[in-house]
Motif scaffolding. Structure first.
Motif, PDB file in Angstrom:
ATOM      1  N   VAL A 294       1.183  -1.161   0.052  1.00 48.64           N
ATOM      2  CA  VAL A 294       0.063   0.055   0.285  1.00 48.64           C
ATOM      3  C   VAL A 294       0.885   1.242  -0.121  1.00 48.64           C
ATOM      4  O   VAL A 294       1.568   1.118   0.770  1.00 48.64           O
ATOM      5  CB  VAL A 294      -0.907   0.042   1.217  1.00 48.64           C
ATOM      6  CG1 VAL A 294      -1.771   1.560   1.274  1.00 48.64           C
ATOM      7  CG2 VAL A 294      -1.838  -1.018   1.542  1.00 48.64           C
TER       8      VAL A 294
ATOM      9  N   ALA B 237      -0.869  -6.666   1.723  1.00 47.05           N
ATOM     10  CA  ALA B 237      -2.203  -6.264   1.668  1.00 47.05           C
ATOM     11  C   ALA B 237      -3.018  -6.960   0.617  1.00 47.05           C
ATOM     12  O   ALA B 237      -2.472  -6.729  -0.643  1.00 47.05           O
ATOM     13  CB  ALA B 237      -2.388  -4.806   1.613  1.00 47.05           C
TER      14      ALA B 237
ATOM     15  N   PRO C 226      -6.582  -0.151  -0.293  1.00 47.34           N
ATOM     16  CA  PRO C 226      -6.897   0.677   0.972  1.00 47.34           C
ATOM     17  C   PRO C 226      -8.151   1.212   0.677  1.00 47.34           C
ATOM     18  O   PRO C 226      -8.624   1.510  -0.435  1.00 47.34           O
ATOM     19  CB  PRO C 226      -5.799   1.714   1.161  1.00 47.34           C
ATOM     20  CG  PRO C 226      -5.023   1.728  -0.186  1.00 47.34           C
ATOM     21  CD  PRO C 226      -5.162   0.550  -0.837  1.00 47.34           C
TER      22      PRO C 226
ATOM     23  N   TRP D 200      -6.782  -0.582   5.603  1.00 51.65           N
ATOM     24  CA  TRP D 200      -6.869  -1.923   4.671  1.00 51.65           C
ATOM     25  C   TRP D 200      -6.629  -3.055   5.786  1.00 51.65           C
ATOM     26  O   TRP D 200      -6.434  -2.917   6.818  1.00 51.65           O
ATOM     27  CB  TRP D 200      -5.936  -1.613   3.630  1.00 51.65           C
ATOM     28  CG  TRP D 200      -4.268  -1.114   4.198  1.00 51.65           C
ATOM     29  CD1 TRP D 200      -3.496  -2.402   4.536  1.00 51.65           C
ATOM     30  CD2 TRP D 200      -3.707  -0.207   4.840  1.00 51.65           C
ATOM     31  NE1 TRP D 200      -2.223  -1.998   5.200  1.00 51.65           N
ATOM     32  CE2 TRP D 200      -2.537  -0.486   5.191  1.00 51.65           C
ATOM     33  CE3 TRP D 200      -4.229   1.202   4.746  1.00 51.65           C
ATOM     34  CZ2 TRP D 200      -1.588   0.406   5.499  1.00 51.65           C
ATOM     35  CZ3 TRP D 200      -3.271   2.053   5.173  1.00 51.65           C
ATOM     36  CH2 TRP D 200      -1.742   1.864   5.493  1.00 51.65           C
TER      37      TRP D 200
ATOM     38  N   ASN E 217     -13.786  -2.873  -1.453  1.00 50.62           N
ATOM     39  CA  ASN E 217     -13.143  -3.952  -0.648  1.00 50.62           C
ATOM     40  C   ASN E 217     -14.030  -4.427   0.448  1.00 50.62           C
ATOM     41  O   ASN E 217     -13.220  -4.657   1.608  1.00 50.62           O
ATOM     42  CB  ASN E 217     -11.757  -3.720  -0.427  1.00 50.62           C
ATOM     43  CG  ASN E 217     -11.161  -3.474  -1.728  1.00 50.62           C
ATOM     44  OD1 ASN E 217     -11.138  -4.013  -2.754  1.00 50.62           O
ATOM     45  ND2 ASN E 217     -10.165  -2.347  -1.720  1.00 50.62           N
TER      46      ASN E 217
END
Lengths: 170, 375
Positions: free
Chosen positions: B129, B145, B149, B160, B198
């Motif tokens: 990120v 990740a 994010p 995130w 997300n």
């Protein structure tokens, strides 16, 4: 008339449909629900077909999407299924599931969702442990643990013996 | 060695193969195209439905005269942020990001988000990120990740997931506020017309809210505690037996989605104990503005972007896609939204607009190649 791209997609669809439905069926225990989730997954696959067709295992992608839909959008999917069920009233009914299927899906429904998800993705979706771990955002050991405990719980529910180390083939 | 459990799994596959009836690839393709383009029949029906919707929404008078004219001219405004083949655009300013971004996918989710002082994005090849402060040098702020994010577009916090850990970063202070092991990780899938961030519904100065299965979880930034919120709603009479799913949150305002797009259901907004039904006008895709004053959604008739002023109930239509085209929608900063009209759902290149919801105005933006909108 279908173009070459659509022709390829149709071939992919026909070759992979049954296992995608089986994967969704393992989560829902409802064949018509599984079929609709699978169809939704293929709908999304078509939208990305230009890139998806280059994947090593596009079928796994579709099975993943179908399973995710079964998990995260279950209630919304049910509403669609209710709608579709009404539309299907005039259609001939399908054959009932066999005894083994009834046994397994009934037992699967009694498992905690993480275990059920891991078992379905791995055994019906043919998705490796490492990939499941990536999807779930957890270590591979966690997935292996869920598979091991899930199989043991299944065995208890089905009253059969389970061998140890059954996840090592992933 | 395979045992009886393995045999049973094999038996299920064989059994399902013998019983399932595939609707056919052509049907899946048609469904995708129908979503992208809408149908003539829906256009006719929606003319009447819009009138019903407006009457149920509006406290004050709203008529067709409130709908915007066709977008024209160039009035970018400094707050429209997007990414394309040239780089990261902040109004007229072009910044060079540290990595090349690609549009959200089912695998990687949304990759670009905003905070007040910059942008954050995911390097999908390294699971890193990045924070890109406006006018400054980008730097890695997160690793491992799986998904991109999500930021508070008008604030400083971004969040995130790294595995099961929720990471909350104060981008202004440059420090991690929290890294907590959560009982449920956000789950997102790429949505129709917009990226679903997300599975994270809101990042604000006070809290991070995300969806995990049938519940939402709210992490309180101050107390560092997590509590569970209902994310499903029992069917109401007006929903024809359809259960609701929490789709977006902004403080006390909740956006609920009812049914899949194919069922003809839509959205409702709950605020101050009241519920406004938007099912007659918009489809199930929508997002609240960063300031919570507007809803950006897609109409059921033309699958075209539309804004709903949640205070007045006034509706403002954005630019419309062609019959074969598709629209992607996103919020930038404040009341500024981005709309990308593409020739079809497969493409990420097309005509980009910045819309100011308050002014009810949309203006074309220059874009080059594939566009990535912020989530």
């Amino acid at each position: 008339m279908a173009d070459g791209r659509e022709h390829d997609f149709t071939a992919f669809y026909d070759a992979t449909w049954c296992q995608t439905v089986a994967c969704a069926y393992g989560m829902t225990a409802d064949l018509s629900a599984a079929e609709d989730l699978a169809q939704e997954a293929y709908c999304r696959a078509w939208r990305r077909w230009s890139s998806l067709s280059r994947y090593d295992d596009a079928a796994a992608w579709v099975r993943l999407v179908a399973t995710r839909l079964a998990i995260s959008r279950w209630r919304r999917a049910r509403s669609t299924l209710d709608f579709l069920a009404r539309a299907r009233e005039a259609e001939p009914t399908v054959a009932p599931p066999n005894e083994a299927t009834v046994l397994l899906v009934t037992a699967l429904k009694k498992l905690p969702e993480p275990q059920r998800r891991a078992l379905v993705l791995h055994h019906l979706g043919d998705i490796p442990v490492a990939e499941i771990a990536r999807i779930e955002g957890c270590p591979e050991g966690t997935v292996k643990g869920r598979l091991s405990r899930g199989r043991a719980a299944l065995a208890a529910l089905l009253d059969v013996a389970v061998t140890e180390g059954e996840t090592s083939h992933a | 060695m395979p045992d009886l459990v393995d045999d049973l799994f094999d038996a299920v596959v064989a059994d399902v193969a013998g019983r399932t009836r595939a609707p056919g690839a052509r049907s899946a393709v048609a469904r995708a195209r129908r979503r992208a383009a809408g149908t003539t029949v829906m256009v006719v029906a929606a003319v009447a439905l819009v009138a019903v919707s407006v009457s149920s929404l509006v406290r004050g008078p709203t008529t067709d005269s409130t709908l915007s004219p066709s977008p024209a001219g160039l009035d970018v405004g400094e707050q429209a942020v997007w990414y394309d083949d040239l780089g990261l655009h902040r109004g007229d300013v072009l910044e060079r990001p540290a990595v090349r971004l690609s549009a959200a996918s089912e695998d990687r989710g949304a990759v670009l988000t905003l905070v007040r002082t910059g942008a954050l994005y995911l390097d999908a090849t390294r699971d890193e990120v990045w924070f890109h402060p406006w006018g400054g040098d980008p730097r890695v702020v997160g690793r491992r990740a799986a998904h991109g994010p999500v930021g508070d577009h008008d604030g400083d916090l971004a969040a995130w997931f790294e595995g099961s850990h929720l990471v909350v970063l104060d981008t202004a202070a440059g420090r991690e506020l929290a890294r907590v092991d959560t009982p449920g990780v956000a789950r997102g899938t790429s949505g129709d017309h917009l990226d679903d961030a997300n599975g994270i519904l809101q990042v604000s100065a006070n809290a991070v809210v995300w969806l995990t299965g049938d519940v939402a979880r709210r992490f309180d930034v101050t107390t560092k505690t997590i509590r569970t919120l209902p994310a499903t709603s029992a069917p109401a009479e007006w929903t024809d037996g359809i259960s609701g799913i929490l789709t977006d949150v902004h403080d006390g305002t909740e956006l609920w989605s009812w049914g899949l797009a194919d069922t003809g259901a839509g959205l409702s907004v709950r605020r101050d104990g009241a519920e406004r039904k938007l099912t007659a006008f918009v489809s199930t895709s929508g997002r609240l503005s960063p300031d919570g004053r507007f809803l950006l959604a897609v109409t059921r008739d033309l699958h075209a972007p539309a804004f709903v002023d949640l205070a007045s109930g006034g509706i403002f239509r954005g630019p419309r896609p062609t019959p074969e085209g598709y629209s992607w929608i996103a919020w930038s900063h404040g009341d500024t939204a981005l709309i990308l009209l593409t020739p079809d759902v497969q493409q990420q290149a097309g005509t980009l607009y910045a819309c100011r919801a308050e002014r009810r105005r949309c203006d074309a933006l220059p874009s080059s190649g594939n566009v990535v909108l912020p989530s």
